[in-house]
Design a protein around this motif. Structure first.
Motif, mmCIF file in Angstrom:
data_model
loop_
_atom_site.group_PDB
_atom_site.id
_atom_site.type_symbol
_atom_site.label_atom_id
_atom_site.label_comp_id
_atom_site.label_asym_id
_atom_site.label_seq_id
_atom_site.Cartn_x
_atom_site.Cartn_y
_atom_site.Cartn_z
ATOM 1 N N PRO A 89 17.313 1.711 -10.736
ATOM 2 C CA PRO A 89 16.546 2.073 -11.935
ATOM 3 C C PRO A 89 17.306 1.680 -13.211
ATOM 4 O O PRO A 89 18.399 2.149 -13.455
ATOM 5 N N GLY A 90 16.735 0.768 -13.968
ATOM 6 C CA GLY A 90 17.329 0.362 -15.239
ATOM 7 C C GLY A 90 18.154 -0.905 -15.214
ATOM 8 O O GLY A 90 18.420 -1.481 -16.254
ATOM 9 N N PHE A 91 18.597 -1.372 -14.041
ATOM 10 C CA PHE A 91 19.406 -2.592 -14.010
ATOM 11 C C PHE A 91 19.398 -3.221 -12.618
ATOM 12 O O PHE A 91 19.024 -2.614 -11.632
ATOM 13 N N TYR A 92 19.838 -4.481 -12.587
ATOM 14 C CA TYR A 92 20.001 -5.239 -11.347
ATOM 15 C C TYR A 92 21.479 -5.557 -11.167
ATOM 16 O O TYR A 92 22.195 -5.771 -12.134
ATOM 17 N N ILE A 93 21.924 -5.646 -9.918
ATOM 18 C CA ILE A 93 23.289 -6.072 -9.599
ATOM 19 C C ILE A 93 23.187 -7.387 -8.835
ATOM 20 O O ILE A 93 22.513 -7.452 -7.808
ATOM 21 N N ILE A 94 23.860 -8.426 -9.355
ATOM 22 C CA ILE A 94 23.826 -9.754 -8.738
ATOM 23 C C ILE A 94 25.269 -10.231 -8.551
ATOM 24 O O ILE A 94 25.977 -10.461 -9.534
ATOM 25 N N PRO A 95 25.752 -10.393 -7.313
ATOM 26 C CA PRO A 95 27.111 -10.925 -7.094
ATOM 27 C C PRO A 95 27.204 -12.403 -7.504
ATOM 28 O O PRO A 95 26.219 -13.139 -7.424
ATOM 29 N N PHE A 96 28.390 -12.824 -7.933
ATOM 30 C CA PHE A 96 28.587 -14.224 -8.309
ATOM 31 C C PHE A 96 29.961 -14.718 -7.903
ATOM 32 O O PHE A 96 30.889 -13.939 -7.681
ATOM 33 N N ILE A 97 30.069 -16.045 -7.836
ATOM 34 C CA ILE A 97 31.326 -16.753 -7.589
ATOM 35 C C ILE A 97 31.422 -17.837 -8.657
ATOM 36 O O ILE A 97 30.440 -18.517 -8.947
ATOM 37 N N LYS A 98 32.616 -17.994 -9.233
ATOM 38 C CA LYS A 98 32.804 -18.930 -10.345
ATOM 39 C C LYS A 98 34.056 -19.753 -10.119
ATOM 40 O O LYS A 98 35.084 -19.216 -9.721
ATOM 41 N N GLY A 99 33.990 -21.044 -10.381
ATOM 42 C CA GLY A 99 35.142 -21.930 -10.292
ATOM 43 C C GLY A 99 35.457 -22.533 -11.652
ATOM 44 O O GLY A 99 34.546 -22.968 -12.357
ATOM 45 N N ASN A 100 36.744 -22.535 -12.046
ATOM 46 C CA ASN A 100 37.196 -23.056 -13.344
ATOM 47 C C ASN A 100 38.119 -24.247 -13.137
ATOM 48 O O ASN A 100 38.903 -24.276 -12.185
ATOM 49 N N ILE A 101 38.080 -25.176 -14.074
ATOM 50 C CA ILE A 101 39.044 -26.268 -14.116
ATOM 51 C C ILE A 101 39.270 -26.613 -15.590
ATOM 52 O O ILE A 101 38.322 -26.626 -16.375
#
Length: 160
Positions: A89-101
């Motif tokens: 209620p009120g928000f969503y949770i979305i997992p993520f993966i990020k790569g930096n260079i």
């Protein structure tokens, strides 16, 4: 000439906002293990473009600092939002993966050097229903030259 450039700048901003171009921007605060003494406080800002429905590409600038240490990290990144999202209620949770260079500029006492930056982050995106476009992303990161760290990013998506 300055007036023309200013009008074009405002027009482009208006078009991007009106058309719902999938751009987002924000800032972050955290800590990382990038100094010889241990932890350093870090902060920065980022901007990205939604290249595909679950893939964003962008650029970020981070600054880490402690008593006699300063580090500036400039990088490009790709962030993938997994298809496993959870609704509350009120928000969503979305997992993520990020790569930096990118590249890192380090100053320790009177020594200056540059280093290659490569890293990865994992975290969750909290997408709020009450304020469309607002997001908060707590994350954990590891890589070089900061070894590991944690923090929270917050921002706004123009396409919501």
């Amino acid at each position: 000439m300055r007036r023309i450039v200013f009008i074009l700048f405002l027009s482009l901003g208006g078009i991007l906002f009106a058309e719902g171009i999938p751009l987002s921007f924000g800032g972050n605060l955290g800590a990382d293990m990038s100094t010889p003494m241990g932890y350093a406080f870090n902060m920065g800002f980022h901007g990205d473009y939604e290249f595909l429905p679950d893939l964003k590409v962008g650029i970020q600038q981070e600054f880490s600092f402690a008593s006699s240490f300063f580090n500036s990290n400039t990088s490009a990144y790709a962030k993938w939002y997994t298809p496993f999202d959870f609704s509350f209620p009120g928000f969503y949770i979305i997992p993520f993966i990020k790569g930096n260079i990118g590249v890192s500029y380090l100053k320790y006492k009177e020594m200056y050097t540059t280093a290659f930056l490569i890293g990865a982050e994992a975290g969750i995106k909290l997408d709020f229903e009450s304020v469309k476009g607002l997001y908060v992303e707590p994350y954990f990161k590891f890589g070089y030259p900061y070894f590991w760290g944690f923090g929270v990013a917050a921002g706004y998506s123009l396409d919501k």
